[in-house]
Scaffold this motif. Structure first.
Motif, PDB file in Angstrom:
ATOM      1  N   MET A   1      18.666  -5.204 -36.091  1.00 38.95           N
ATOM      2  CA  MET A   1      17.673  -4.155 -36.122  1.00 38.95           C
ATOM      3  C   MET A   1      16.534  -4.617 -35.230  1.00 38.95           C
ATOM      4  N   PRO A   2      16.141  -3.854 -34.268  1.00 39.88           N
ATOM      5  CA  PRO A   2      16.567  -2.497 -33.924  1.00 39.88           C
ATOM      6  C   PRO A   2      17.907  -2.502 -33.190  1.00 39.88           C
ATOM      7  N   GLU A   3      18.502  -1.326 -33.165  1.00 38.53           N
ATOM      8  CA  GLU A   3      19.775  -1.146 -32.465  1.00 38.53           C
ATOM      9  C   GLU A   3      19.540  -1.343 -30.964  1.00 38.53           C
ATOM     10  N   PRO A   4      20.377  -2.159 -30.298  1.00 33.99           N
ATOM     11  CA  PRO A   4      20.173  -2.376 -28.863  1.00 33.99           C
ATOM     12  C   PRO A   4      20.566  -1.150 -28.034  1.00 33.99           C
TER      13      PRO A   4
ATOM     14  N   ALA B   1      14.261  -8.630 -41.539  1.00 37.23           N
ATOM     15  CA  ALA B   1      13.541  -7.359 -41.366  1.00 37.23           C
ATOM     16  C   ALA B   1      14.134  -6.268 -42.259  1.00 37.23           C
ATOM     17  N   VAL B   2      15.458  -6.239 -42.367  1.00 39.11           N
ATOM     18  CA  VAL B   2      16.129  -5.259 -43.226  1.00 39.11           C
ATOM     19  C   VAL B   2      15.860  -5.607 -44.688  1.00 39.11           C
ATOM     20  N   ARG B   3      15.874  -6.885 -45.012  1.00 39.45           N
ATOM     21  CA  ARG B   3      15.601  -7.323 -46.385  1.00 39.45           C
ATOM     22  C   ARG B   3      14.217  -6.853 -46.828  1.00 39.45           C
TER      23      ARG B   3
ATOM     24  N   LEU C   1      22.082   3.035 -42.048  1.00 41.83           N
ATOM     25  CA  LEU C   1      22.115   2.483 -43.392  1.00 41.83           C
ATOM     26  C   LEU C   1      21.220   3.370 -44.236  1.00 41.83           C
ATOM     27  N   SER C   2      21.809   4.103 -45.177  1.00 43.95           N
ATOM     28  CA  SER C   2      21.054   5.020 -46.030  1.00 43.95           C
ATOM     29  C   SER C   2      20.735   4.335 -47.347  1.00 43.95           C
TER      30      SER C   2
ATOM     31  N   MET D   1      15.693  13.543 -54.410  1.00 45.83           N
ATOM     32  CA  MET D   1      15.960  12.129 -54.505  1.00 45.83           C
ATOM     33  C   MET D   1      15.506  11.473 -53.209  1.00 45.83           C
ATOM     34  N   PRO D   2      14.586  10.516 -53.289  1.00 45.52           N
ATOM     35  CA  PRO D   2      14.101   9.855 -52.076  1.00 45.52           C
ATOM     36  C   PRO D   2      15.208   9.087 -51.353  1.00 45.52           C
ATOM     37  N   GLU D   3      15.130   9.131 -50.047  1.00 44.01           N
ATOM     38  CA  GLU D   3      16.105   8.463 -49.196  1.00 44.01           C
ATOM     39  C   GLU D   3      15.381   7.851 -48.016  1.00 44.01           C
ATOM     40  N   GLN D   4      15.871   6.711 -47.547  1.00 45.88           N
ATOM     41  CA  GLN D   4      15.343   6.093 -46.336  1.00 45.88           C
ATOM     42  C   GLN D   4      16.525   5.684 -45.477  1.00 45.88           C
ATOM     43  N   ILE D   5      16.410   5.927 -44.175  1.00 43.83           N
ATOM     44  CA  ILE D   5      17.505   5.613 -43.254  1.00 43.83           C
ATOM     45  C   ILE D   5      17.033   4.547 -42.268  1.00 43.83           C
ATOM     46  N   ILE D   6      17.868   3.527 -42.100  1.00 45.12           N
ATOM     47  CA  ILE D   6      17.605   2.443 -41.162  1.00 45.12           C
ATOM     48  C   ILE D   6      18.762   2.407 -40.174  1.00 45.12           C
TER      49      ILE D   6
END
Length: 180
Positions: free
Chosen positions: A33-36, A124-126, A60-61, A1-6
């Motif tokens: 995003m990005p995390e400081p 950016a997350v959207r 965020l998975s 199952m494909p997954e992407q992590i942000i």
């Protein structure tokens, strides 16, 4: 199952107490995003008693099986990220979870130990979530199940035998005379 992590950073807002007996209120305010590079649980700003804190980062998975929920979030007009915090003191609060799935956010809100809030999803997350949905969403058509006919016996058609036979009921002759 494909997954992407942000990886996202979480900002919290601590409002001053309304009464002198209150402890104040900590709520999720935004994700970045990005995390400081700032250390977790750091006060960033203080304006007239209202404090902004950087509470830390969290992954965020995105899962391919949840793309329908992400799509619903994106087309809602105001896409959100659900943030769950543990602890009311911003100096020790922990970021427990971040999610783009509205159902998961609702599930998190049922835990009374967590502070859950929906914050606006950054552009950016959207864009990343929309691309993930476009690449991995598979539409599953709804299929109504049909009942298969069953062969019923004549007893089952009539309604089956009684659960209590006449001799099993209270007041029947059976069982009388055994006590003296």
């Amino acid at each position: 199952m494909p997954e992407q992590i942000i990886r996202l950073g979480v900002l919290g807002l601590r409002r001053p107490p309304v009464t002198r007996w209150g402890a104040g209120e900590l709520l999720p305010m935004a994700v970045m995003m990005p995390e400081p590079a700032t250390a977790a649980n750091t006060r960033v700003m203080d304006e007239a008693g209202t404090e902004t804190w950087y509470l830390g980062g969290r992954d965020l998975s995105l899962w391919s099986g949840d793309t329908a929920y992400y799509r619903d979030n994106l087309v809602s007009g105001q896409p959100r990220i659900w943030v769950a915090l543990r602890g009311g003191d911003p100096a020790r609060a922990q970021v427990v979870s971040v999610s783009a799935d509205p159902n998961e956010g609702e599930g998190l809100s049922s835990d009374l130990d967590l502070i859950v809030g929906a914050v606006p999803m950054p552009d950016a997350v959207r864009a990343i979530v929309a691309e993930f949905v476009d690449c991995n969403h598979v539409e599953i058509p709804f299929k109504r199940r049909k009942r298969s006919p069953t062969a019923l016996s004549e007893e089952e058609v009539r309604g089956g035998p009684r659960v209590l036979q006449p001799g099993d009921k209270w007041g029947s002759d059976r069982g009388r005379g055994q006590r003296s």
